[in-house]
Design a protein around this motif. Structure first.
Motif, PDB file in Angstrom:
ATOM      1  N   HIS A  69       8.841  16.413 -43.775  1.00  0.00           N
ATOM      2  CA  HIS A  69       8.467  15.568 -42.766  1.00  0.00           C
ATOM      3  C   HIS A  69       6.980  15.398 -42.470  1.00  0.00           C
ATOM      4  CE1 HIS A  69       7.771  15.242 -38.208  1.00  0.00           C
ATOM      5  NE2 HIS A  69       8.843  14.882 -38.071  1.00  0.00           N
ATOM      6  N   GLN A  70       6.225  16.358 -42.857  1.00  0.00           N
ATOM      7  CA  GLN A  70       4.838  16.208 -43.151  1.00  0.00           C
ATOM      8  C   GLN A  70       4.299  15.008 -44.102  1.00  0.00           C
ATOM      9  OE1 GLN A  70       2.848  17.337 -40.613  1.00  0.00           O
ATOM     10  NE2 GLN A  70       1.127  15.953 -41.638  1.00  0.00           N
ATOM     11  N   SER A  71       5.174  15.085 -45.148  1.00  0.00           N
ATOM     12  CA  SER A  71       4.814  13.964 -46.060  1.00  0.00           C
ATOM     13  C   SER A  71       5.149  12.592 -45.717  1.00  0.00           C
ATOM     14  CB  SER A  71       5.539  14.256 -47.420  1.00  0.00           C
ATOM     15  OG  SER A  71       5.124  15.466 -48.037  1.00  0.00           O
ATOM     16  N   VAL A  72       6.307  12.529 -44.865  1.00  0.00           N
ATOM     17  CA  VAL A  72       6.655  11.184 -44.177  1.00  0.00           C
ATOM     18  C   VAL A  72       5.724  11.018 -43.391  1.00  0.00           C
ATOM     19  CG1 VAL A  72       8.338  10.028 -42.983  1.00  0.00           C
ATOM     20  CG2 VAL A  72       8.921  11.447 -44.906  1.00  0.00           C
ATOM     21  N   ILE A  73       4.888  11.766 -42.273  1.00  0.00           N
ATOM     22  CA  ILE A  73       4.094  11.286 -41.264  1.00  0.00           C
ATOM     23  C   ILE A  73       2.762  10.982 -41.980  1.00  0.00           C
ATOM     24  CG2 ILE A  73       2.407  12.474 -39.681  1.00  0.00           C
ATOM     25  CD1 ILE A  73       4.847  14.043 -38.828  1.00  0.00           C
ATOM     26  N   SER A  74       2.658  11.635 -43.158  1.00  0.00           N
ATOM     27  CA  SER A  74       1.170  11.118 -43.880  1.00  0.00           C
ATOM     28  C   SER A  74       1.400   9.976 -44.253  1.00  0.00           C
ATOM     29  CB  SER A  74       0.955  12.042 -44.978  1.00  0.00           C
ATOM     30  OG  SER A  74      -0.343  11.811 -45.848  1.00  0.00           O
ATOM     31  N   ILE A  75       2.497   9.576 -44.986  1.00  0.00           N
ATOM     32  CA  ILE A  75       2.755   8.139 -45.451  1.00  0.00           C
ATOM     33  C   ILE A  75       2.880   7.238 -44.597  1.00  0.00           C
ATOM     34  CG2 ILE A  75       4.402   6.711 -46.794  1.00  0.00           C
ATOM     35  CD1 ILE A  75       5.089   9.182 -48.295  1.00  0.00           C
ATOM     36  N   THR A  76       3.633   7.272 -43.438  1.00  0.00           N
ATOM     37  CA  THR A  76       3.725   6.307 -42.435  1.00  0.00           C
ATOM     38  C   THR A  76       2.493   5.918 -41.794  1.00  0.00           C
ATOM     39  OG1 THR A  76       4.649   7.923 -41.021  1.00  0.00           O
ATOM     40  CG2 THR A  76       6.148   6.659 -42.347  1.00  0.00           C
ATOM     41  N   ASN A  77       1.646   7.099 -41.443  1.00  0.00           N
ATOM     42  CA  ASN A  77       0.206   6.895 -40.819  1.00  0.00           C
ATOM     43  C   ASN A  77      -0.563   5.906 -41.671  1.00  0.00           C
ATOM     44  OD1 ASN A  77       0.809   8.455 -38.364  1.00  0.00           O
ATOM     45  ND2 ASN A  77      -0.388  10.256 -39.474  1.00  0.00           N
ATOM     46  N   LYS A  78      -0.674   6.039 -43.051  1.00  0.00           N
ATOM     47  CA  LYS A  78      -1.224   5.243 -43.719  1.00  0.00           C
ATOM     48  C   LYS A  78      -0.888   3.954 -43.677  1.00  0.00           C
ATOM     49  CE  LYS A  78      -2.613   8.888 -46.978  1.00  0.00           C
ATOM     50  NZ  LYS A  78      -2.481   9.453 -48.519  1.00  0.00           N
ATOM     51  N   MET A  79       0.480   3.805 -43.702  1.00  0.00           N
ATOM     52  CA  MET A  79       1.118   2.500 -43.786  1.00  0.00           C
ATOM     53  C   MET A  79       0.645   1.710 -42.395  1.00  0.00           C
ATOM     54  SD  MET A  79       4.858   3.449 -45.680  1.00  0.00           S
ATOM     55  CE  MET A  79       5.171   1.708 -45.580  1.00  0.00           C
ATOM     56  N   ILE A  80       0.831   2.456 -41.342  1.00  0.00           N
ATOM     57  CA  ILE A  80       0.562   1.985 -40.175  1.00  0.00           C
ATOM     58  C   ILE A  80      -1.033   1.343 -40.319  1.00  0.00           C
ATOM     59  CG2 ILE A  80       0.068   2.555 -37.702  1.00  0.00           C
ATOM     60  CD1 ILE A  80       2.499   4.485 -37.984  1.00  0.00           C
ATOM     61  N   LYS A  81      -1.881   2.212 -40.445  1.00  0.00           N
ATOM     62  CA  LYS A  81      -3.277   1.785 -40.705  1.00  0.00           C
ATOM     63  C   LYS A  81      -3.558   0.550 -41.411  1.00  0.00           C
ATOM     64  CE  LYS A  81      -7.837   3.749 -42.128  1.00  0.00           C
ATOM     65  NZ  LYS A  81      -8.189   4.830 -43.060  1.00  0.00           N
ATOM     66  N   ASN A  82      -2.344   0.317 -42.526  1.00  0.00           N
ATOM     67  CA  ASN A  82      -2.693  -0.822 -43.262  1.00  0.00           C
ATOM     68  C   ASN A  82      -1.916  -1.908 -42.991  1.00  0.00           C
ATOM     69  OD1 ASN A  82      -4.760  -0.289 -45.839  1.00  0.00           O
ATOM     70  ND2 ASN A  82      -3.509   1.602 -45.555  1.00  0.00           N
ATOM     71  N   ASP A  83      -1.437  -1.898 -41.889  1.00  0.00           N
ATOM     72  CA  ASP A  83      -0.548  -2.797 -41.124  1.00  0.00           C
ATOM     73  C   ASP A  83       0.739  -3.123 -41.860  1.00  0.00           C
ATOM     74  OD1 ASP A  83      -0.155  -4.855 -39.193  1.00  0.00           O
ATOM     75  OD2 ASP A  83      -0.956  -6.529 -40.405  1.00  0.00           O
TER      76      ASP A  83
END
Length: 159
Positions: A69-83
């Protein structure tokens, strides 16, 4: 110079798999940089899932990819930041975050899919067109899902 990891044979399997993964990830990251594509290698699968299943949750992504779960949160946060992703609260459960892809992601997906089509060819070629390793990986994953590696060692110690 000797390669102790190779010399240790199958006892160093996890290290060898990690080393291969790190090399592939690093070279993929460099390739994206040369192509001026601002994504990370592990984003592709998330993009594909979100495109196929808009409003997919963190937990659903984690389950489908076998990531924490934590890995997905980390990945998705970066993806949100990069639009690349748009987060939203689930209509039924406000505690759940769900995702859709952005216009930028939608526009880049054909190019990324083409790159990964080439990537599939390259993997096949680097395996000398012998994909039997996948059978072995399936067996390994299945057995480790049944009983973890550490639990299996403990069972040996206790017997």
């Amino acid at each position: 110079m000797n390669d102790i990891v190779k010399d240790l044979g199958y006892i160093a399997l996890a290290t060898r798999l990690k080393r291969i993964s790190d090399r592939m990830t690093h070279s993929t990251r460099l390739m994206y940089k040369k192509l001026n594509i601002d994504i990370e290698p592990n984003w592709y699968l998330v993009l594909m899932l979100v495109q196929r299943t808009p409003k997919i949750s963190v937990m659903e992504i984690a389950m489908q990819l076998g990531f924490s779960h934590q890995s997905v949160i980390s990945i998705t946060n970066k993806m949100i930041k990069n639009d690349y992703l748009i987060p939203a609260k689930d209509n039924l459960d406000k505690r759940k975050t769900v995702f859709t892809i952005t216009k930028k992601a939608y526009e880049k997906l054909p190019e990324i899919k083409q790159i990964w089509s080439y990537g599939k060819e390259v993997i096949y070629e680097t395996l000398n067109k012998d994909i039997s390793i996948l059978t072995h990986l399936n067996i390994l994953e299945s057995n480790l899902e049944e009983t973890s590696f550490g639990e299996r060692i403990l069972q040996k110690i206790e017997n």
